[in-house]
Scaffold this active site. Structure first.
Site, mmCIF file in Angstrom:
data_model
loop_
_atom_site.group_PDB
_atom_site.id
_atom_site.type_symbol
_atom_site.label_atom_id
_atom_site.label_comp_id
_atom_site.label_asym_id
_atom_site.label_seq_id
_atom_site.Cartn_x
_atom_site.Cartn_y
_atom_site.Cartn_z
ATOM 1 N N GLY A 113 0.834 -1.210 0.000
ATOM 2 C CA GLY A 113 0.000 0.000 0.000
ATOM 3 C C GLY A 113 0.861 1.249 0.000
ATOM 4 O O GLY A 113 1.794 1.356 0.789
ATOM 5 N N ARG A 121 0.844 -5.053 -5.295
ATOM 6 C CA ARG A 121 0.916 -6.278 -4.505
ATOM 7 C C ARG A 121 1.144 -7.364 -5.563
ATOM 8 O O ARG A 121 0.388 -7.460 -6.527
ATOM 9 C CB ARG A 121 -0.381 -6.498 -3.733
ATOM 10 N N ASP A 163 4.572 -4.674 6.144
ATOM 11 C CA ASP A 163 4.889 -6.053 6.556
ATOM 12 C C ASP A 163 4.964 -7.039 5.392
ATOM 13 O O ASP A 163 5.874 -7.867 5.331
ATOM 14 C CB ASP A 163 3.919 -6.536 7.644
ATOM 15 N N THR A 216 4.104 2.611 5.659
ATOM 16 C CA THR A 216 2.713 2.137 5.650
ATOM 17 C C THR A 216 1.886 3.052 6.532
ATOM 18 O O THR A 216 2.361 3.459 7.601
ATOM 19 C CB THR A 216 2.582 0.680 6.153
ATOM 20 N N ASP A 270 -0.481 2.154 8.269
ATOM 21 C CA ASP A 270 -1.011 1.397 9.413
ATOM 22 C C ASP A 270 -0.192 1.528 10.697
ATOM 23 O O ASP A 270 -0.689 1.212 11.781
ATOM 24 C CB ASP A 270 -1.111 -0.093 9.051
ATOM 25 N N ASP A 291 2.017 -0.369 11.819
ATOM 26 C CA ASP A 291 1.990 -1.660 12.519
ATOM 27 C C ASP A 291 3.305 -2.431 12.431
ATOM 28 O O ASP A 291 3.305 -3.662 12.493
ATOM 29 C CB ASP A 291 0.826 -2.516 11.997
ATOM 30 N N ARG A 319 -6.029 -2.864 8.757
ATOM 31 C CA ARG A 319 -6.504 -4.230 8.551
ATOM 32 C C ARG A 319 -6.311 -5.076 9.798
ATOM 33 O O ARG A 319 -7.171 -5.816 10.202
ATOM 34 C CB ARG A 319 -5.724 -4.836 7.390
HETATM 35 O O1 F6P Z 1 -1.637 -1.583 4.521
HETATM 36 C C1 F6P Z 1 -2.199 -0.358 4.233
HETATM 37 C C2 F6P Z 1 -3.649 -0.485 3.896
HETATM 38 O O2 F6P Z 1 -4.104 0.787 3.504
HETATM 39 C C3 F6P Z 1 -4.530 -1.072 4.990
HETATM 40 O O3 F6P Z 1 -4.877 -0.137 5.984
HETATM 41 C C4 F6P Z 1 -5.713 -1.543 4.183
HETATM 42 O O4 F6P Z 1 -6.418 -2.552 4.838
HETATM 43 C C5 F6P Z 1 -5.069 -2.060 2.938
HETATM 44 O O5 F6P Z 1 -3.851 -1.353 2.785
HETATM 45 C C6 F6P Z 1 -5.895 -1.921 1.680
HETATM 46 O O6 F6P Z 1 -5.200 -2.530 0.645
HETATM 47 P P1 F6P Z 1 -5.603 -2.419 -0.895
HETATM 48 O O7 F6P Z 1 -5.259 -1.035 -1.341
HETATM 49 O O8 F6P Z 1 -4.794 -3.452 -1.569
HETATM 50 O O9 F6P Z 1 -7.072 -2.660 -0.946
#
Ligand code: F6P
Length: 328
Positions: free
Chosen positions: A17, A78, A109, A132, A134, A136, A178
């Protein structure tokens, strides 16, 4: 740096992300690398580009005028194919074809998991930079993008509060996270939310409904509930259903979603990204590998890359307790 660098050519990529401040980190990496005489390549679209060959040389001026922009000029992805040994071999061969001897990975992560596997299988030295929203990752007080995301969520909560007050309405606002409640806790406290639901704490739906009812009975006409998307009771929509069933109350749901990932990075994120990008290159050039650079209590800290995602970064329990008291 006084000693000769341990390598001469490095690659930099952003992965997973995107997070505001990634560009500031890329800029710091490229400029620091060039300063100490390293060749530096951009690897576009994260592991997807590493496998498919989206690799180009970078120079000082390649990163001009990007520090203030959200997103990532290197793009990101991803990349499920990288989860296979074949995908990682392809990536390794591509790195070799460009003479890339070490990597700076800016991500979260999932990106670091991939980096550890690449290191284990092919011994490519990698230094991680925590990027990130998050927050985390273990081994750093803050991750790049978190501060901006919290401020974005907060701006939205303030606006929602205006309409909530005007209509005497309850709002359930879902924020990102998440597996982690850092954004939820900070934006909930900063936004003066009556209820904050995060994955790190047990969510007792009956108790929440009871408290909502009590507040209504005591004359509180509008209410803000912040729910982290990863809360075990479900997201905002699920929570709303439960509250309606239990209390019959009317409410509106607002899912902030990906807007939290965008926007110009705050001063805190630009500073953090600049410092960590700089320190990451210095660590790689000094022969360090398989670590993440982080900042704890203002000091630069190196943490084994694997620990950053296998060890759980704890939420501040004192803040959780405080938030409940301030919402009374
Ligand atoms: O890891 C960052 C994040 O924004 C999370 O908070 C969220 O759940 C996820 O990525 C969303 O991912 P995507 O953009 O692949 O839907």
């Amino acid at each position: 740096m006084s000693e000769a660098p341990a390598l001469s050519t490095i690659g930099v990529y952003t992965s997973g992300g995107d997070a505001p401040g990634m560009n500031a980190a890329v800029r710091a990496v490229v400029r620091t690398a060039r300063h100490i005489g390293l060749e530096v390549f951009a690897i576009y679209r994260g592991y997807a580009g590493m496998m498919d060959g989206g690799i180009e040389p970078m120079h000082r001026r390649s990163v001009s005028n990007i520090i203030q922009h959200g997103g990532t000029v290197l793009k990101t992805s991803r990349a499920p194919a990288f989860c296979t040994p074949e995908g990682r071999r392809k990536a390794y061969e591509n790195l070799q074809a460009h003479g890339i001897e070490g990597l700076i990975c800016i991500g979260g992560d999932g990106s670091f998991r991939g980096a550890v596997e690449l290191y284990d299988e092919h011994k490519v030295p990698i230094v991680g930079v925590p990027g990130t929203i998050d927050n985390d990752l273990y081994g750093t007080d803050l991750t790049i993008g978190y501060d901006t995301a919290v401020n974005t969520a907060l701006g939205a909560i303030d606006k929602i509060r205006d309409t909530g007050q005007s209509h005497d309405r309850m709002f359930i606002i879902e924020v990102m996270g998440r597996h982690a409640g850092f954004i939820g806790l900070a934006s909930g406290i900063g936004g003066g939310a009556e209820e904050i639901l995060i994955p790190e704490t047990r969510t007792d739906c009956d108790a929440i409904c009871r408290r909502i009812q009590e507040r209504r009975d005591a004359g509180k006409t509008s209410l803000i509930m912040v729910v982290a998307e990863g809360d075990e009771a479900g997201g905002a929509i699920q929570m709303g259903k439960k509250i309606r069933e239990a209390t019959g109350m009317d409410f509106r749901v607002c899912i902030l979603g990906h807007m939290q990932r965008g926007g110009s990075p705050t001063a805190t994120d630009r500073m953090l990204a600049s410092r960590l990008g700089y320190e990451a290159v210095r660590a790689l050039a000094a022969g360090k590998a398989n670590i993440m650079v982080g900042e704890i209590n203002g000091e630069i800290v190196h943490t084994p890359l694997e620990e950053t995602f296998t060890r759980k970064k704890p939420i501040n329990e004192a803040l959780v307790e405080m938030a409940a008291i301030l919402a009374e």
